[in-house]
Design an enzyme around this catalytic site. Structure first.
Site, short mmCIF file in Angstrom:
data_model
loop_
_atom_site.label_atom_id
_atom_site.label_comp_id
_atom_site.label_asym_id
_atom_site.label_seq_id
_atom_site.Cartn_x
_atom_site.Cartn_y
_atom_site.Cartn_z
N HIS A 1 0.83 -1.20 0.00
CA HIS A 1 0.00 0.00 0.00
C HIS A 1 0.86 1.25 0.00
O HIS A 1 0.61 2.19 -0.78
CB HIS A 1 -0.92 -0.02 1.22
CG HIS A 1 -1.69 1.24 1.44
ND1 HIS A 1 -2.98 1.41 0.98
CD2 HIS A 1 -1.36 2.39 2.08
CE1 HIS A 1 -3.40 2.62 1.31
NE2 HIS A 1 -2.44 3.22 1.99
N GLU A 2 1.88 1.30 0.85
CA GLU A 2 2.73 2.48 0.92
C GLU A 2 3.54 2.65 -0.35
O GLU A 2 3.72 3.78 -0.83
CB GLU A 2 3.65 2.39 2.15
CG GLU A 2 2.93 2.33 3.48
CD GLU A 2 1.94 3.48 3.69
OE1 GLU A 2 2.16 4.57 3.13
OE2 GLU A 2 0.94 3.27 4.40
N HIS B 1 1.40 4.33 -2.91
CA HIS B 1 1.34 5.80 -2.80
C HIS B 1 2.49 6.44 -3.57
O HIS B 1 2.30 7.44 -4.26
CB HIS B 1 1.43 6.22 -1.33
CG HIS B 1 0.13 6.16 -0.59
ND1 HIS B 1 -1.03 6.77 -1.04
CD2 HIS B 1 -0.19 5.58 0.60
CE1 HIS B 1 -2.00 6.56 -0.16
NE2 HIS B 1 -1.52 5.84 0.83
N GLU C 1 -6.19 6.64 -1.02
CA GLU C 1 -6.08 5.46 -0.17
C GLU C 1 -6.64 4.22 -0.89
O GLU C 1 -6.03 3.14 -0.84
CB GLU C 1 -6.82 5.69 1.15
CG GLU C 1 -6.18 6.73 2.05
CD GLU C 1 -4.78 6.34 2.46
OE1 GLU C 1 -4.55 5.15 2.76
OE2 GLU C 1 -3.91 7.22 2.47
#
Length: 267
Positions: A125-126, A129, A187
């Site tokens: 997930h990071e 980003h 997100e």
């Protein structure tokens, strides 16, 4: 206020060459230099390490092992970022990503993510980003909004009395109409990018759902309504992951068949 952001992007894209496409095919407004943002990310990461205690080396090795497995499946130009991740001593179950590939995971998140696959969901997930250049997009959109949805000539313009007055006029409308939904979109997009990345690296994507079930179980107190939050609700995140699970499972099976079987011992 929901129509303001598309109007802003259309007007700006018509005036300057600032439009790009995210890894999921979504149109983006990017006004800032990636090199400048990456340098700022490096500086912020260094400062954060000075201010916040870091965890033991065993925790760092564990998180780094998972990160390396995911970074290895990135295209060469994306692997060339200065990917670094650190574990910070904090009970908050949180993680963050900065431009340039600098990431942090709190020890509190290690208590929620109980397996390497669950933590791979967080790391993926990071990384998502960073790959989607969300920091650039968010800063660009915020600048555009702050300047009254006009073409940006200088970020310093908001320091003028007129600029500050305009910010006051936008107030809650800009906050809840543009800034927060935009953050929720980031997100959700990072969730989907991370889901594919973890699967391609050989981590079980089904564990991403388990992670959010763990987060739900650990949550205390009432959460704000989804439309007033910078993040989707936990239920919304689970639904989004489940809706894309078949594709992720296909990538996972392909990765395992090709020999990608990460083994990162938990400390």
């Amino acid at each position: 206020m929901r129509w303001l952001r598309p109007l802003a992007v259309t007007a700006l894209c018509a005036s300057i060459a600032a439009c790009a496409t995210s890894p999921t095919g979504r149109s983006q407004l990017l006004l800032l230099s990636d090199d400048q943002l990456n340098q700022m990310g490096q500086q912020a990461f260094a400062q954060y390490q000075q201010d916040i205690p870091t965890a033991d080396q065993a925790s760092h090795r564990y998180v780094q092992c998972i990160t390396n497995a995911i970074v290895d499946v990135l295209p060469s130009e994306q692997r060339n970022l200065d990917w670094q991740i650190r574990v910070f001593e904090s009970e908050q179950p949180n993680a963050f990503a900065l431009p340039g590939g600098y990431m942090g995971v709190n020890t509190g998140m290690l208590n929620i993510a109980t397996t390497q696959d669950q933590l791979a969901s967080v790391v993926g997930h990071e990384i998502g980003h960073v790959l989607a250049r969300h920091a650039n997009e968010r800063a660009s959109t915020q600048s555009a909004t702050s300047l009254g949805l006009s073409v940006i000539s200088s970020a310093s313009g908001m320091q003028t009395p007129a600029g500050q007055q305009l910010m006051g006029v936008l107030g809650m409308g800009a906050e809840y109409g543009i800034a927060l939904p935009f953050s929720r979109r980031h997100e959700s997009e990072a969730d989907l990018i991370g889901l594919q990345l973890m699967a391609q690296a050989g981590f079980d994507p089904r564990e991403s759902v388990t992670l959010w079930e763990n987060m739900q179980a650990a949550s205390s107190g009432g959460a704000p309504p989804a439309w007033m939050s910078t993040h989707p609700s936990q239920g919304q995140r689970i639904q989004g992951l489940q809706a894309n699970m078949d594709e992720a499972l296909a990538s996972y099976e392909q990765a395992r068949n090709s020999g990608r079987t990460p083994n990162c011992p938990r400390p």
